[in-house]
Design a protein around this motif. Structure first.
Motif, PDB file in Angstrom:
ATOM      1  N   PRO A  87      -3.467   3.877  -8.081  1.00  0.00           N
ATOM      2  CA  PRO A  87      -2.136   3.900  -7.055  1.00  0.00           C
ATOM      3  C   PRO A  87      -0.662   3.173  -8.620  1.00  0.00           C
ATOM      4  CG  PRO A  87      -3.357   1.402  -6.590  1.00  0.00           C
ATOM      5  CD  PRO A  87      -3.781   2.151  -7.761  1.00  0.00           C
ATOM      6  N   ILE A  88       0.036   4.755  -8.355  1.00  0.00           N
ATOM      7  CA  ILE A  88       0.905   4.967  -9.320  1.00  0.00           C
ATOM      8  C   ILE A  88       2.031   3.409  -9.401  1.00  0.00           C
ATOM      9  CG2 ILE A  88       2.021   6.744 -10.166  1.00  0.00           C
ATOM     10  CD1 ILE A  88       0.736   8.429  -8.228  1.00  0.00           C
ATOM     11  N   LEU A  89       2.191   2.521  -9.938  1.00  0.00           N
ATOM     12  CA  LEU A  89       3.301   2.065 -10.718  1.00  0.00           C
ATOM     13  C   LEU A  89       4.902   2.717 -10.115  1.00  0.00           C
ATOM     14  CD1 LEU A  89       4.297  -0.691 -11.987  1.00  0.00           C
ATOM     15  CD2 LEU A  89       4.903  -0.556 -13.485  1.00  0.00           C
ATOM     16  N   VAL A  90       4.897   2.224  -9.041  1.00  0.00           N
ATOM     17  CA  VAL A  90       6.534   2.049  -8.801  1.00  0.00           C
ATOM     18  C   VAL A  90       7.913   1.425  -9.424  1.00  0.00           C
ATOM     19  CG1 VAL A  90       8.333   1.993  -7.112  1.00  0.00           C
ATOM     20  CG2 VAL A  90       6.083   3.053  -6.445  1.00  0.00           C
ATOM     21  N   ALA A  91       7.520   0.090  -9.484  1.00  0.00           N
ATOM     22  CA  ALA A  91       8.300  -0.821 -10.163  1.00  0.00           C
ATOM     23  C   ALA A  91       7.404  -2.859 -10.329  1.00  0.00           C
ATOM     24  CB  ALA A  91       9.970  -1.206  -9.646  1.00  0.00           C
ATOM     25  N   GLU A  92       7.940  -2.961 -11.324  1.00  0.00           N
ATOM     26  CA  GLU A  92       7.423  -4.043 -11.272  1.00  0.00           C
ATOM     27  C   GLU A  92       5.783  -4.471 -11.040  1.00  0.00           C
ATOM     28  OE1 GLU A  92      10.141  -7.364  -9.787  1.00  0.00           O
ATOM     29  OE2 GLU A  92      11.221  -6.349 -10.539  1.00  0.00           O
ATOM     30  N   ASN A  93       5.386  -5.004  -9.611  1.00  0.00           N
ATOM     31  CA  ASN A  93       4.045  -5.105  -9.474  1.00  0.00           C
ATOM     32  C   ASN A  93       4.007  -4.446  -8.210  1.00  0.00           C
ATOM     33  OD1 ASN A  93       5.828  -6.648  -8.288  1.00  0.00           O
ATOM     34  ND2 ASN A  93       4.051  -7.997  -7.300  1.00  0.00           N
ATOM     35  N   VAL A  94       5.401  -3.277  -7.757  1.00  0.00           N
ATOM     36  CA  VAL A  94       5.222  -2.218  -6.432  1.00  0.00           C
ATOM     37  C   VAL A  94       3.919  -0.903  -7.139  1.00  0.00           C
ATOM     38  CG1 VAL A  94       6.054  -1.526  -4.942  1.00  0.00           C
ATOM     39  CG2 VAL A  94       6.872  -3.479  -5.398  1.00  0.00           C
ATOM     40  N   HIS A  96       2.422   2.945  -6.007  1.00  0.00           N
ATOM     41  CA  HIS A  96       2.038   3.905  -4.606  1.00  0.00           C
ATOM     42  C   HIS A  96       1.042   4.047  -4.538  1.00  0.00           C
ATOM     43  CE1 HIS A  96       2.671   8.208  -3.743  1.00  0.00           C
ATOM     44  NE2 HIS A  96       2.160   8.687  -2.813  1.00  0.00           N
ATOM     45  N   CYS A  97      -0.078   3.888  -2.886  1.00  0.00           N
ATOM     46  CA  CYS A  97      -1.291   4.258  -3.316  1.00  0.00           C
ATOM     47  C   CYS A  97      -1.300   6.214  -3.241  1.00  0.00           C
ATOM     48  CB  CYS A  97      -2.461   3.440  -2.262  1.00  0.00           C
ATOM     49  SG  CYS A  97      -1.699   2.364  -1.609  1.00  0.00           S
ATOM     50  N   GLY A  98      -0.640   6.521  -2.556  1.00  0.00           N
ATOM     51  CA  GLY A  98      -1.179   7.918  -2.601  1.00  0.00           C
ATOM     52  C   GLY A  98      -2.530   8.194  -1.905  1.00  0.00           C
ATOM     53  N   TYR A  99      -2.937   9.058  -1.712  1.00  0.00           N
ATOM     54  CA  TYR A  99      -4.179   9.773  -0.887  1.00  0.00           C
ATOM     55  C   TYR A  99      -4.251   9.513   0.856  1.00  0.00           C
ATOM     56  CZ  TYR A  99      -6.974   9.179  -4.595  1.00  0.00           C
ATOM     57  OH  TYR A  99      -7.686   9.638  -5.587  1.00  0.00           O
ATOM     58  N   HIS A 100      -2.278  10.085   1.564  1.00  0.00           N
ATOM     59  CA  HIS A 100      -1.834  10.368   2.416  1.00  0.00           C
ATOM     60  C   HIS A 100      -3.028  10.721   3.551  1.00  0.00           C
ATOM     61  CE1 HIS A 100       1.965  10.019   0.208  1.00  0.00           C
ATOM     62  NE2 HIS A 100       1.395   9.683  -0.333  1.00  0.00           N
ATOM     63  N   ALA A 107       2.646  10.301   5.435  1.00  0.00           N
ATOM     64  CA  ALA A 107       3.062   9.069   5.152  1.00  0.00           C
ATOM     65  C   ALA A 107       2.376   8.456   3.824  1.00  0.00           C
ATOM     66  CB  ALA A 107       3.292   8.011   6.030  1.00  0.00           C
ATOM     67  N   ALA A 108       3.630   7.779   3.551  1.00  0.00           N
ATOM     68  CA  ALA A 108       3.398   7.029   1.789  1.00  0.00           C
ATOM     69  C   ALA A 108       2.887   6.015   1.933  1.00  0.00           C
ATOM     70  CB  ALA A 108       4.866   6.969   1.187  1.00  0.00           C
ATOM     71  N   SER A 109       2.392   4.947   1.029  1.00  0.00           N
ATOM     72  CA  SER A 109       1.564   4.211   1.612  1.00  0.00           C
ATOM     73  C   SER A 109       0.999   3.111   0.673  1.00  0.00           C
ATOM     74  CB  SER A 109      -0.176   3.891   2.335  1.00  0.00           C
ATOM     75  OG  SER A 109      -0.604   2.191   1.985  1.00  0.00           O
ATOM     76  N   TYR A 110       1.611   1.630  -0.078  1.00  0.00           N
ATOM     77  CA  TYR A 110       2.439   0.782  -0.771  1.00  0.00           C
ATOM     78  C   TYR A 110       1.071   0.064  -0.700  1.00  0.00           C
ATOM     79  CZ  TYR A 110       5.896   4.331  -0.891  1.00  0.00           C
ATOM     80  OH  TYR A 110       7.071   5.101  -1.145  1.00  0.00           O
ATOM     81  N   LEU A 111       1.004  -0.280  -2.082  1.00  0.00           N
ATOM     82  CA  LEU A 111       0.265  -2.358  -2.425  1.00  0.00           C
ATOM     83  C   LEU A 111       1.295  -2.964  -3.236  1.00  0.00           C
ATOM     84  CD1 LEU A 111      -2.461  -3.198  -2.412  1.00  0.00           C
ATOM     85  CD2 LEU A 111      -3.182  -2.468  -4.564  1.00  0.00           C
ATOM     86  N   ILE A 112       1.637  -3.956  -2.617  1.00  0.00           N
ATOM     87  CA  ILE A 112       1.652  -4.644  -3.694  1.00  0.00           C
ATOM     88  C   ILE A 112       0.913  -6.424  -4.165  1.00  0.00           C
ATOM     89  CG2 ILE A 112       4.053  -6.655  -3.476  1.00  0.00           C
ATOM     90  CD1 ILE A 112       5.013  -5.826  -0.146  1.00  0.00           C
ATOM     91  N   GLN A 113       0.929  -6.043  -5.617  1.00  0.00           N
ATOM     92  CA  GLN A 113      -0.179  -6.643  -6.514  1.00  0.00           C
ATOM     93  C   GLN A 113       0.659  -8.381  -6.355  1.00  0.00           C
ATOM     94  OE1 GLN A 113      -1.555  -5.491 -10.164  1.00  0.00           O
ATOM     95  NE2 GLN A 113      -3.492  -6.378 -10.259  1.00  0.00           N
ATOM     96  N   VAL A 119      -0.852  -6.749  -0.337  1.00  0.00           N
ATOM     97  CA  VAL A 119      -0.754  -6.640   0.700  1.00  0.00           C
ATOM     98  C   VAL A 119      -0.666  -5.245   0.375  1.00  0.00           C
ATOM     99  CG1 VAL A 119       1.847  -6.799   2.657  1.00  0.00           C
ATOM    100  CG2 VAL A 119       1.361  -8.552   1.147  1.00  0.00           C
ATOM    101  N   LEU A 120      -1.067  -4.586   1.128  1.00  0.00           N
ATOM    102  CA  LEU A 120      -1.113  -2.990   1.334  1.00  0.00           C
ATOM    103  C   LEU A 120      -0.536  -2.675   2.327  1.00  0.00           C
ATOM    104  CD1 LEU A 120      -2.474  -0.525   0.858  1.00  0.00           C
ATOM    105  CD2 LEU A 120      -4.478  -0.560   2.301  1.00  0.00           C
ATOM    106  N   VAL A 121       0.916  -1.705   2.610  1.00  0.00           N
ATOM    107  CA  VAL A 121       1.985  -1.516   3.448  1.00  0.00           C
ATOM    108  C   VAL A 121       1.761   0.024   3.497  1.00  0.00           C
ATOM    109  CG1 VAL A 121       3.894  -1.265   3.646  1.00  0.00           C
ATOM    110  CG2 VAL A 121       3.254  -3.010   2.198  1.00  0.00           C
ATOM    111  N   ASP A 122       1.109   0.190   4.852  1.00  0.00           N
ATOM    112  CA  ASP A 122       0.292   0.670   5.755  1.00  0.00           C
ATOM    113  C   ASP A 122      -0.631   1.439   5.560  1.00  0.00           C
ATOM    114  OD1 ASP A 122       2.180   1.132   7.975  1.00  0.00           O
ATOM    115  OD2 ASP A 122       3.509   2.082   6.495  1.00  0.00           O
ATOM    116  N   SER A 123      -1.465   2.352   6.116  1.00  0.00           N
ATOM    117  CA  SER A 123      -2.691   2.798   5.820  1.00  0.00           C
ATOM    118  C   SER A 123      -2.472   4.264   4.911  1.00  0.00           C
ATOM    119  CB  SER A 123      -3.897   3.096   6.718  1.00  0.00           C
ATOM    120  OG  SER A 123      -5.598   3.316   6.759  1.00  0.00           O
ATOM    121  N   PRO A 124      -3.665   4.735   4.058  1.00  0.00           N
ATOM    122  CA  PRO A 124      -3.567   5.412   3.084  1.00  0.00           C
ATOM    123  C   PRO A 124      -4.759   5.827   3.808  1.00  0.00           C
ATOM    124  CG  PRO A 124      -4.199   3.960   1.471  1.00  0.00           C
ATOM    125  CD  PRO A 124      -3.894   3.250   2.380  1.00  0.00           C
TER     126      PRO A 124
END
Length: 298
Positions: A87-94, A96-100, A107-113, A119-124
């Motif tokens: 996943p590509i860093l957005v900011a801090e520990n958030v 972007h998962c890619g692989y839409h 739709a974009a999906s995100y990972l909070i580490q 937490v995976l936000v929406d599904s890639p």
């Protein structure tokens, strides 16, 4: 997989191209705006990469494309390097998962580490390189789903990580009937001290957004930045439940503090809290006067 025989004629000459299978989801255009643009109702390559950074961004967009509509004339030798960047860093520990996913219309999906559990936000897409990297980052404790449209490979992620999925009951259908945590009502739900789920009916009846640390708002299809209008918007043309409800939900959301808007569709926006409040007020004022919000990439 892109096919050279279907390469759009509007692409500039060079290695990268977009073919005619593009569904106009906007993913490549916001991930790599220096390479991709829109011509008609589909994406094109308007500028070939000239350095390593531009090539990496183009390769990331290629991997993220939900329909595999981006290709290269020459077999890429750096595909594994691009895979390693997700996943590509957005900011801090958030991240972007890619692989839409195509069935989420890109739709974009995100990972909070987090030490407390990721937490995976929406599904890639359930892509092996991405799954491997998420495993290395600590796996997934919760798979939070904003609404019914962007659930993609949720079952595969559940089966692999044994994560608890979260979705509002008004969004449940036969494909999501086994979701572990089913929210109800219109009151905010405090998942833990850092994670607040806020119901925002409008786009769909049970749409919710996730507010993390009063800083990151994962807004699904409720709120995004419009590059064309140069302000935050709700999407009137893809409002499947109620525009009036969406406006009321937006008013409620404007009372919260956050610095990032990270949508499923549409463009991201980052500002300090005060500026964000002003941006939300601009959005509200505009929604009261307009009935056409334009496309997701506007």
């Amino acid at each position: 997989m892109a096919h050279l025989a279907n390469r759009r004629s509007q692409n500039v000459t060079g290695d990268f191209y977009v073919d005619s299978s593009c569904i106009d989801c906007d993913t490549c255009r916001w991930m790599s705006p220096e390479i991709f643009s829109r011509e008609g109702s589909q994406s094109i390559v308007f500028h070939q990469p000239l350095n390593e950074t531009e090539r990496l961004h183009a390769m990331q967009a290629l991997l993220a494309c939900p329909t595999g509509s981006i290709g290269t004339v020459e077999k890429p030798t750096d595909i594994k390097f691009a895979q390693e960047s997700f996943p590509i860093l957005v900011a801090e520990n958030v991240y972007h998962c890619g692989y839409h996913a195509e069935n989420s219309f890109g739709a974009a999906s995100y990972l909070i580490q987090r030490p407390e559990g990721n937490v995976l936000v929406d599904s890639p897409r359930f892509s092996p390189p991405l799954v491997k990297h998420i495993e290395a980052m600590g796996g997934v404790k919760y798979l939070y789903l904003t609404h019914r449209d962007d659930v993609a490979d949720h079952q595969k992620f559940r089966d692999h990580f044994q994560c608890d999925r979260i979705l509002h009951r008004d969004e449940i259908n036969p494909g999501t009937a086994s979701v572990e945590i089913q929210l109800t009502g219109t009151e905010p739900f405090q998942l833990d001290s850092e994670l607040l789920i806020i119901p925002v009916p409008g786009h769909t009846k049970g749409h919710t957004v996730l507010l993390y640390k009063n800083q990151f708002l994962f807004s699904g299809d409720h709120l995004a930045w419009s590059a064309k209008l140069n302000h935050l918007v709700g999407f009137r043309d893809v409002c499947w439940y109620s525009w009036d409800e969406l406006k009321r939900s937006m008013q409620k959301l404007s009372e919260y503090d956050f610095e990032w808007v990270l949508p499923g569709h549409g463009r991201r926006y980052h500002a300090d809290v005060e500026t964000m409040h002003q941006a939300m007020q601009t959005c509200l004022n505009w929604m009261g006067l307009n009935q056409d919000t334009g496309d997701w990439d506007d």
